[in-house]
Write an enzyme that holds these catalytic residues in place. Structure first.
Site, PDB file in Angstrom:
ATOM      1  NE  ARG A 238      11.469   4.404  -2.605  1.00  0.00           N
ATOM      2  CZ  ARG A 238      11.567   3.931  -3.857  1.00  0.00           C
ATOM      3  NH1 ARG A 238      12.594   2.828  -3.965  1.00  0.00           N
ATOM      4  NH2 ARG A 238      10.846   4.360  -4.923  1.00  0.00           N
ATOM      5  CD  GLU A 267      18.198   6.383  -2.074  1.00  0.00           C
ATOM      6  OE1 GLU A 267      18.293   5.178  -1.376  1.00  0.00           O
ATOM      7  OE2 GLU A 267      17.651   6.508  -3.036  1.00  0.00           O
ATOM      8  CG  HIS A 285      18.057   3.444  -5.410  1.00  0.00           C
ATOM      9  ND1 HIS A 285      16.969   4.282  -4.639  1.00  0.00           N
ATOM     10  CD2 HIS A 285      17.031   2.958  -6.040  1.00  0.00           C
ATOM     11  CE1 HIS A 285      15.849   4.072  -4.798  1.00  0.00           C
ATOM     12  NE2 HIS A 285      15.728   3.189  -5.726  1.00  0.00           N
TER      13      HIS A 285
HETATM   14  P1  NAP Z   1       3.820  -4.189  -4.631  1.00  0.00           P
HETATM   15  O1  NAP Z   1       3.682  -5.217  -5.667  1.00  0.00           O
HETATM   16  O2  NAP Z   1       2.902  -3.258  -4.407  1.00  0.00           O
HETATM   17  O3  NAP Z   1       4.395  -5.174  -3.374  1.00  0.00           O
HETATM   18  C1  NAP Z   1       4.518  -4.345  -2.060  1.00  0.00           C
HETATM   19  C2  NAP Z   1       4.257  -5.346  -1.047  1.00  0.00           C
HETATM   20  O4  NAP Z   1       4.297  -4.604   0.233  1.00  0.00           O
HETATM   21  C3  NAP Z   1       2.776  -6.105  -1.195  1.00  0.00           C
HETATM   22  O5  NAP Z   1       3.074  -7.420  -0.710  1.00  0.00           O
HETATM   23  C4  NAP Z   1       2.118  -5.311  -0.115  1.00  0.00           C
HETATM   24  O6  NAP Z   1       1.152  -6.276   0.488  1.00  0.00           O
HETATM   25  C5  NAP Z   1       3.059  -5.176   0.864  1.00  0.00           C
HETATM   26  N1  NAP Z   1       2.756  -3.970   1.806  1.00  0.00           N
HETATM   27  C6  NAP Z   1       2.826  -4.162   3.216  1.00  0.00           C
HETATM   28  N2  NAP Z   1       2.449  -2.862   3.829  1.00  0.00           N
HETATM   29  C7  NAP Z   1       2.124  -1.824   2.886  1.00  0.00           C
HETATM   30  C8  NAP Z   1       1.892  -0.924   2.743  1.00  0.00           C
HETATM   31  N3  NAP Z   1       1.747   0.158   3.859  1.00  0.00           N
HETATM   32  N4  NAP Z   1       1.465   0.002   1.686  1.00  0.00           N
HETATM   33  C9  NAP Z   1       1.763  -1.031   0.337  1.00  0.00           C
HETATM   34  N5  NAP Z   1       1.936  -2.039   0.499  1.00  0.00           N
HETATM   35  C10 NAP Z   1       2.438  -2.763   1.575  1.00  0.00           C
HETATM   36  O7  NAP Z   1       5.383  -3.444  -5.124  1.00  0.00           O
HETATM   37  P2  NAP Z   1       6.592  -3.990  -6.030  1.00  0.00           P
HETATM   38  O8  NAP Z   1       6.349  -3.586  -7.387  1.00  0.00           O
HETATM   39  O9  NAP Z   1       6.840  -5.082  -5.736  1.00  0.00           O
HETATM   40  O10 NAP Z   1       7.606  -2.720  -5.543  1.00  0.00           O
HETATM   41  C11 NAP Z   1       7.736  -2.830  -3.928  1.00  0.00           C
HETATM   42  C12 NAP Z   1       8.684  -1.799  -3.673  1.00  0.00           C
HETATM   43  O11 NAP Z   1       9.962  -1.817  -3.968  1.00  0.00           O
HETATM   44  C13 NAP Z   1       8.243  -0.216  -4.447  1.00  0.00           C
HETATM   45  O12 NAP Z   1       7.403   0.232  -3.652  1.00  0.00           O
HETATM   46  C14 NAP Z   1       9.584   0.586  -4.244  1.00  0.00           C
HETATM   47  O13 NAP Z   1       9.844   1.066  -2.947  1.00  0.00           O
HETATM   48  C15 NAP Z   1      10.873  -0.618  -4.141  1.00  0.00           C
HETATM   49  N6  NAP Z   1      11.457  -0.655  -5.438  1.00  0.00           N
HETATM   50  C16 NAP Z   1      12.763  -0.554  -5.270  1.00  0.00           C
HETATM   51  C17 NAP Z   1      13.713  -0.626  -6.398  1.00  0.00           C
HETATM   52  C18 NAP Z   1      15.221  -0.197  -6.164  1.00  0.00           C
HETATM   53  O14 NAP Z   1      15.627   0.149  -7.277  1.00  0.00           O
HETATM   54  N7  NAP Z   1      15.935  -0.780  -5.407  1.00  0.00           N
HETATM   55  C19 NAP Z   1      13.230  -0.825  -7.682  1.00  0.00           C
HETATM   56  C20 NAP Z   1      11.639  -1.075  -7.975  1.00  0.00           C
HETATM   57  C21 NAP Z   1      10.914  -0.882  -6.407  1.00  0.00           C
HETATM   58  P3  NAP Z   1      -0.255  -6.693  -0.471  1.00  0.00           P
HETATM   59  O15 NAP Z   1       0.366  -7.340  -1.570  1.00  0.00           O
HETATM   60  O16 NAP Z   1      -0.921  -7.359   0.543  1.00  0.00           O
HETATM   61  O17 NAP Z   1      -0.897  -5.440  -1.065  1.00  0.00           O
END
Ligand code: NAP
Length: 323
Positions: A238, A267, A285
């Site tokens: 983000r 954005e 994005h």
């Molecule tokens: P995820 O599986 O929940 O992974 C998030 C990671 O961040 C986990 O390793 C988590 O730790 C860690 N983390 C550290 N501090 C955190 C906090 N305060 N709250 C929650 N998690 C925290 O999510 P994901 O599916 O990989 O997606 C990650 C992020 O990518 C999304 O939230 C979104 O903002 C972004 N995203 C962007 C796009 C784009 O178009 N650019 C597309 C998809 C997603 P733990 O594993 O130990 O819980």
């Protein structure tokens, strides 16, 4: 037969999901240009709202919908646009679309890493503007990622997949996460470290955290100061994770090697400093923007809405409040 439930798509859902909803419910879709006022008016009486990251889902919108509202289905995995407490207070279930976009987003992070490391945007601009003077031994030299130490900040679904994709480059693999990831450690030899350690040691740092109050400006002047002057920073998490002004200063002053960015603070407006800073690869994005991911995300949105309106547990609950 009673009245059909009403589903309001506050912007747009792709046909793969829209058709599933239309077959079951009365649906209304406002389109990409919908204003906040139009959203508030259209939400009235909805049993389900389909939302996305471009607008706030807050108490005002939930109240405009009314007390019959059962589910907010967010088209995306990140839900920083949704006020979860306001939803919980009103016993509205919130859902998202994890997994469907993991490959697409991890692949874009790799694309940006490579493009930034080789300043592909700058080199292509040279070519497109007709200023290319031919092969030059010194011009357009960039950073090689083979053998690089790679740091994944937030090794969840997307960060973990990114780490798998870069494993072929060799080199060390570091990560941060709230919980250890034994599978990444066993399979990929990844090492869980503190953020400062990761920033100091990595040649490539890729951010995969969600946008939350705790993660805001995690990468600030101090954090950038820990990074190698040749390091590449990639952000597909983000925009709020990075202090834009501090990043632009670090790039302008040659204190950071390069940056690849898909997400921005505020954005779709972006700091004009990013347009003139050196060695930056930019994307609007588009992390999840593959045909496969967006269709699957649309189907997941529909599956979540259908489950809640049928009185079942949805496949992807963010909060489990039930009516
Ligand atoms: P995820 O599986 O929940 O992974 C998030 C990671 O961040 C986990 O390793 C988590 O730790 C860690 N983390 C550290 N501090 C955190 C906090 N305060 N709250 C929650 N998690 C925290 O999510 P994901 O599916 O990989 O997606 C990650 C992020 O990518 C999304 O939230 C979104 O903002 C972004 N995203 C962007 C796009 C784009 O178009 N650019 C597309 C998809 C997603 P733990 O594993 O130990 O819980």
């Amino acid at each position: 037969m009673g009245e059909r439930s009403r589903v309001v798509v506050l912007r747009e859902l792709l046909p793969a999901g829209q058709e599933l909803l239309a077959a079951r419910f009365e649906t209304d879709s406002l389109g990409l240009d919908a204003t906040r006022e139009q959203m508030l008016a259209a939400a009235a009486g909805a049993d389900a709202l389909v939302t996305d990251l471009t607008f706030a889902v807050d108490g005002e919108l939930l109240d405009a919908a009314g007390s019959q509202l059962k589910v907010v289905a967010n088209f995306g995995v990140g839900y920083d646009n949704v006020d979860l407490a306001a939803c919980a207070e009103r016993e509205v279930v919130v859902t998202n679309t994890p997994d469907a976009l993991t490959n697409a987003t991890a692949e874009l992070a790799l694309t940006l890493a490579m493009a930034a490391a080789r300043d592909l945007s700058g080199a292509e601009k040279d070519l497109r503007e007709g200023s290319w003077q031919g092969w030059d031994p010194a011009r357009w030299r960039g950073f090689e990622l083979s053998g690089a130490t790679i740091g994944v900040v937030g090794a969840g679904r997307i960060g973990g997949r990114f780490m798998e994709l870069v494993a072929g480059l060799g080199g060390e693999r570091l990560y941060t996460a709230r919980q250890p990831k034994p599978e990444l450690e066993l399979k990929l030899g990844a090492e869980r470290v503190h953020l400062d350690d990761l920033l100091r040691r990595s040649d490539l740092v890729s951010l995969h955290l969600p946008g939350t109050p705790e993660t805001r400006h995690l990468i600030d002047e101090r954090a950038l100061g820990l990074m190698k002057p040749t390091a590449v920073l990639v952000n597909t998490g983000r925009g709020t994770l990075v202090d834009s002004k501090a990043l632009i200063r670090a790039l302008d002053e040659g204190r950071l090697g390069a940056a690849g960015l898909d997400v921005f603070e505020g954005e779709p407006d972006l700091d004009p400093g990013f347009l003139s800073a050196p060695r930056v690869a930019l994307a609007p994005h588009i992390g999840s923007a593959t045909f496969r991911a967006r269709d699957e995300m649309s189907r997941l949105v529909a599956a979540n809405v259908i489950a809640v309106l049928d009185g079942r547990e949805p496949p992807n609950p963010v909060t489990r409040a039930k009516k």
